[in-house]
Design an enzyme around this catalytic site. Structure first.
Site, PDB file in Angstrom:
ATOM      1  N   ASP A 157      17.299  25.779  18.135  1.00  0.00           N
ATOM      2  CA  ASP A 157      16.348  25.698  19.249  1.00  0.00           C
ATOM      3  C   ASP A 157      15.435  26.906  19.512  1.00  0.00           C
ATOM      4  O   ASP A 157      15.563  27.955  18.909  1.00  0.00           O
ATOM      5  CB  ASP A 157      17.096  25.321  20.527  1.00  0.00           C
ATOM      6  CG  ASP A 157      16.377  24.177  21.234  1.00  0.00           C
ATOM      7  OD1 ASP A 157      15.320  23.758  20.745  1.00  0.00           O
ATOM      8  OD2 ASP A 157      16.864  23.714  22.269  1.00  0.00           O
ATOM      9  N   HIS A 190      14.935  21.617  18.917  1.00  0.00           N
ATOM     10  CA  HIS A 190      15.312  20.442  19.720  1.00  0.00           C
ATOM     11  C   HIS A 190      14.199  19.977  20.651  1.00  0.00           C
ATOM     12  O   HIS A 190      14.389  19.018  21.399  1.00  0.00           O
ATOM     13  CB  HIS A 190      16.575  20.759  20.532  1.00  0.00           C
ATOM     14  CG  HIS A 190      17.792  20.884  19.675  1.00  0.00           C
ATOM     15  ND1 HIS A 190      18.731  19.894  19.543  1.00  0.00           N
ATOM     16  CD2 HIS A 190      18.208  21.886  18.861  1.00  0.00           C
ATOM     17  CE1 HIS A 190      19.684  20.279  18.707  1.00  0.00           C
ATOM     18  NE2 HIS A 190      19.386  21.501  18.277  1.00  0.00           N
ATOM     19  N   LYS A 238       9.496  15.418  32.332  1.00  0.00           N
ATOM     20  CA  LYS A 238      10.196  14.123  32.280  1.00  0.00           C
ATOM     21  C   LYS A 238       9.404  12.984  32.914  1.00  0.00           C
ATOM     22  O   LYS A 238       9.812  11.828  32.844  1.00  0.00           O
ATOM     23  CB  LYS A 238      11.572  14.233  32.968  1.00  0.00           C
ATOM     24  CG  LYS A 238      12.503  15.263  32.346  1.00  0.00           C
ATOM     25  CD  LYS A 238      12.972  14.846  30.960  1.00  0.00           C
ATOM     26  CE  LYS A 238      13.936  15.862  30.369  1.00  0.00           C
ATOM     27  NZ  LYS A 238      14.318  15.562  28.990  1.00  0.00           N
ATOM     28  N   ASP A 263       8.707  14.698  25.386  1.00  0.00           N
ATOM     29  CA  ASP A 263      10.130  14.970  25.188  1.00  0.00           C
ATOM     30  C   ASP A 263      10.414  15.073  23.697  1.00  0.00           C
ATOM     31  O   ASP A 263       9.953  14.215  22.924  1.00  0.00           O
ATOM     32  CB  ASP A 263      10.950  13.817  25.796  1.00  0.00           C
ATOM     33  CG  ASP A 263      12.308  14.279  26.271  1.00  0.00           C
ATOM     34  OD1 ASP A 263      12.812  15.284  25.727  1.00  0.00           O
ATOM     35  OD2 ASP A 263      12.868  13.646  27.177  1.00  0.00           O
ATOM     36  N   ALA A 288      17.791   7.675  26.417  1.00  0.00           N
ATOM     37  CA  ALA A 288      17.347   6.366  25.925  1.00  0.00           C
ATOM     38  C   ALA A 288      18.373   5.807  24.937  1.00  0.00           C
ATOM     39  O   ALA A 288      18.730   4.625  24.976  1.00  0.00           O
ATOM     40  CB  ALA A 288      15.988   6.512  25.242  1.00  0.00           C
ATOM     41  N   GLU A 320      21.535   6.708  24.698  1.00  0.00           N
ATOM     42  CA  GLU A 320      22.829   6.463  25.358  1.00  0.00           C
ATOM     43  C   GLU A 320      22.809   5.122  26.094  1.00  0.00           C
ATOM     44  O   GLU A 320      23.789   4.377  26.075  1.00  0.00           O
ATOM     45  CB  GLU A 320      23.128   7.598  26.349  1.00  0.00           C
ATOM     46  CG  GLU A 320      23.445   8.915  25.642  1.00  0.00           C
ATOM     47  CD  GLU A 320      23.559  10.103  26.606  1.00  0.00           C
ATOM     48  OE1 GLU A 320      23.655  11.233  26.113  1.00  0.00           O
ATOM     49  OE2 GLU A 320      23.552   9.890  27.844  1.00  0.00           O
ATOM     50  N   ASP A 372      -2.846  36.690  -8.171  1.00  0.00           N
ATOM     51  CA  ASP A 372      -2.437  35.393  -7.605  1.00  0.00           C
ATOM     52  C   ASP A 372      -2.330  34.377  -8.737  1.00  0.00           C
ATOM     53  O   ASP A 372      -2.857  34.596  -9.828  1.00  0.00           O
ATOM     54  CB  ASP A 372      -3.408  34.925  -6.509  1.00  0.00           C
ATOM     55  CG  ASP A 372      -4.793  34.609  -7.051  1.00  0.00           C
ATOM     56  OD1 ASP A 372      -5.017  34.809  -8.245  1.00  0.00           O
ATOM     57  OD2 ASP A 372      -5.642  34.174  -6.254  1.00  0.00           O
TER      58      ASP A 372
END
Ligand code: F6P
Length: 747
Positions: A155, A179, A294, A388, A394, A396, A692
């Site tokens: 995170d 996350h 939210k 989000d 959602a 769950e 390069d």
């Protein structure tokens, strides 16, 4: 469980929050479970991991213990954390937390990455502390790490940590998972340039970087391209010291747990209680952490509009609005709470009656059984965030619907919408759409509900949280093998320096433009800085060395820049060759009859690509598009390439595409052929070419076996470069110069 890599070592999880929160009450230490999707998900994975790898100390979780621990209690907390939870605490002071967690994490990154730029603070002090705290996590990790361990960083709190770790322990595989959303380039670029560069470089220190959705992955790669100038090949970003893979892993939940809990006796009990108090009403559920991302207010307004527009639902429908306290003290959260409470009051005041409260509002944490009971008894769940990363609520809700009834209304702005397409997908900014979606959900026939939920449940069952983590960790394990395929490892530099020091006659072919000029000075080739002339002078002064400088510049410029150096030169990318103290000689055809017509074609494209320009040389023409928009110029350059191929079918020229440059010159003219003047001399026992890999392909290919080629800058193929930039080349050349005639010079 398909994880081979960590059989000998341990999996080290690193996150800001540990799975427990330490509290100190009257000199007594307590350990309480932490809440949140990250800790719940990873705890589930680790339980399953322990089951599959029942060895001692299969994993360690390193993080902040949830509060500031006074010095006299630290030993005790450390000992208990390790013994009871397999965790290693990173202690942070109040002021660290103020600037780091409440500051940079929650007042800078969180709002910005959730597309709330107007809520974002850009405080230098926050940034400084963010760096320091990431360093503290790194130091703590170094205290626990063992050689076979694998590290998985979690995170937005720890985005600098992967690079810090790689610099200290390059052999340890490091993964990173974000996350929250990774925003589009236009949002990310709002960060001050130093910060955004460091954050990207910090993340790219990982072998594997994971995001919830394909879009976030693409956003990240876009920022890497536009800010760091690093291209990717199929999600692989080739860096000088490793390759970083950027991949999508949508986080799942513990499907089985939610499904089974829904029918557990404890849940049934809770459900009975709820049924009694809500008897006769239809219910819509809304559960979130208190957060402006939210979309709680929009949702309430959608509900209000439903009651306004469709009076038949008045007196019959209840919205259960659960808001879970979070980040108490951050101004925007406090304001939001007040606004929610006012709006709930307004709706209840406007529509409510003695026997009916339209919105039942609760501001509190919910434990598993009451939560599961709410999921199980609500006909509709409204999950409509403005933004989000994923949204596990959602998932769950769907997993808890054991009879497959129930309708999920889901925001298109949630990562979960990418997987749960059978939900009613809405735009949370459209209140009318929210109201209509509610009506559609409340009227959806049972068979349709079952059909949709069956598909979603199957997906959630298959790709659960254990599968998510296992996929990530397995891929992380494979990254070391992939790193090896990418070519030589950093020690090769030392090895080359050693061979150089022992060699008799040495040939150093140095591509001036890509190896010695800083990237920002390449578009308009300029004179070398004094320091690089001194260094070249030192290298060339060693009688065992032949130094050849190669450039796209024209003869007069090279003569002027390097006139006092005893070096060979190749001008116009291979058209002209000059050995030390000799005259310039053409290394290919001098035909220029094609120039005028092709020059016009290039000029037309330069007009269409803002930021590009055409450069005409004696025997070549180039289109340079360094400063142009990378996507636009990439497409137009390949279109131009196609056109030129047709255009030049009967002309004896070659077109070569370099890094943001396209060049047309006579066929057979290239750096490799020009370098043959030196390469054909058998007396060199050490040959090195550096540049390069975009414009030096021919040169690298013409090197004899045993010669070394070192690549600079972003790699073209799925390969790796050896130096990130000209600074690193200088460091290397200084190392070589220190071996001059066996005498070591100071740096
Ligand atoms: O969404 C990212 C996340 O870190 C979740 O994992 C967590 O539930 C939430 O933010 C809250 O985090 P915290 O309370 O640690 O700030």
């Amino acid at each position: 469980m398909n994880i081979h890599l960590i059989e000998n070592g341990r999996l080290i999880i690193v996150s800001n929050r540990l799975p427990f929160t330490v509290r100190l009450v009257e000199d007594q230490i307590t350990f309480d479970e932490s809440a949140g999707g990250l800790v719940t998900g990873l705890s589930t994975f680790l339980d399953s991991y322990k089951y599959h790898f029942p060895k001692q100390e299969a994993h360690v979780w390193l993080g902040w213990p949830g509060s500031t621990i006074p010095d006299e209690f630290k030993d005790q907390v450390r000992a208990r954390a390790m013994a009871e939870c397999g965790s290693y605490p990173v202690f942070l002071s109040h002021s660290d937390m103020e600037q780091f967690y409440w500051g940079f994490c929650n007042k800078t990154i969180w709002p910005l990455f959730h597309y709330f730029p107007s809520y974002t603070s850009y405080e230098e002090e926050f940034w400084q502390t963010y760096q320091q705290v990431n360093q503290k996590f790194c130091d703590a990790l170094l205290e626990v790490l063992k050689p076979q361990d694998v590290v998985w960083v979690q995170d937005y709190h720890l985005m600098l940590l992967p690079r810090m770790l790689r610099d200290k322990v390059p052999q340890i595989p490091v993964g990173f998972f974000l996350h929250i959303p990774f925003p589009s380039f236009e949002i990310f670029r709002l960060l001050p340039p130093r910060w955004r560069r460091d954050l990207l470089e910090g993340l790219l220190g990982a072998d594997l970087v994971g995001f919830h959705t394909y879009e976030y992955t693409q956003h990240f790669l876009q920022s890497v391209l536009r800010i760091l100038g690093q291209e990717h090949q199929m999600g692989y970003v080739a860096l000088p010291d490793h390759v970083s893979k950027i991949e999508t892993y949508p986080m799942g939940i513990d499907f089985k747990k939610f499904f089974e809990t829904s029918i557990a006796p404890e849940t049934q009990l809770e459900r009975e209680k709820l049924k009694q108090s809500l008897a006769g009403f239809r219910t819509v559920l809304s559960i979130d952490r208190l957060d402006y991302s939210k979309g709680i207010l929009n949702r309430l307004e959608g509900f209000e509009l439903l009651l306004d527009t469709y009076p038949e639902y008045r007196g019959k429908l209840i919205l259960i609005l659960v808001v879970v306290p979070s980040r108490i003290g951050v101004l925007h959260y406090e304001l939001m709470k007040r606004q929610i409470e006012e709006l709930v009051g307004r709706i209840n005041g406007k529509f409510g009656s003695i026997g009916w409260t339209p919105v039942i509002y609760q501001y509190r944490h919910l434990s598993l059984y009451p939560l599961s009971a709410l999921y199980g008894m609500s006909e509709v769940a409204m999950v409509t965030p403005l933004r989000d990363g994923m949204n596990l609520i959602a998932k769950e809700y769907v997993s808890s619907r054991t009879d497959r009834t129930g309708v999920l209304i889901l925001s298109e702005m949630a990562g979960a919408a990418k997987e749960l397409g059978e939900a009613i997908i809405v735009n949370p900014n459209d209140r009318r759409e929210l109201a209509n979606a509610l009506k559609e959900a409340l009227e959806m026939p049972r068979e349709e509900q079952e059909r949709r939920n069956a598909i979603m449940q199957e997906r959630l069952r298959r790709y659960d949280v254990v599968r998510w983590a296992t996929d990530f960790v397995s891929q992380l394990g494979q990254m070391r093998g992939i790193q090896e395929q990418y070519g030589e490892k950093p020690p090769v530099i030392k090895h080359i320096a050693e061979k150089y020091s022992q060699a008799g006659k040495r040939l150093l072919l140095i591509d001036y433009d890509s190896a010695l000029l800083p990237a920002e000075r390449r578009p308009h080739l300029t004179a070398p800085p004094e320091t690089s002339l001194n260094l070249l002078q030192r290298l060339a002064a060693d009688h065992r060395n032949s130094v050849v400088l190669i450039s796209g510049a024209q003869k007069p410029a090279l003569e002027q820049w390097f006139r006092n150096l005893p070096v060979g030169m190749i001008a116009e990318n291979g058209m002209w060759v000059r050995e030390h103290e000799a005259e310039w000689q053409a290394a290919g055809s001098q035909n220029k009859s094609w120039k005028e017509s092709l020059l016009n074609v290039l000029l037309q494209y330069a007009d269409r690509i803002p930021g590009s320009f055409v450069e005409e040389k004696e025997h070549s023409i180039t289109l340079q598009y360094w400063a142009a928009d990378p996507d636009q110029s990439r497409n137009l350059a390949s279109e131009l390439m196609d056109n030129l191929v047709h255009f030049t079918a009967n002309i004896d020229v070659q077109i070569s595409q370099g890094y943001k440059v396209l060049e047309i010159r006579n066929a057979g003219v290239n750096k490799g052929r020009a370098a043959n003047r030196w390469l054909s001399n058998p007396e060199y026992s050490f040959i090195l070419a550096v540049g390069d890999d975009w414009t030096n392909d021919d040169l690298f290919r013409s090197l004899p076996p045993g010669a070394y080629c070192l690549r600079v800058g972003s790699a073209r193929q799925r390969g790796r470069s050896d130096f990130r930039n000209s600074d690193e080349v200088y460091t290397f050349l200084r190392l070589l110069a220190n071996f001059n005639c066996g005498v070591r010079h100071p740096n």
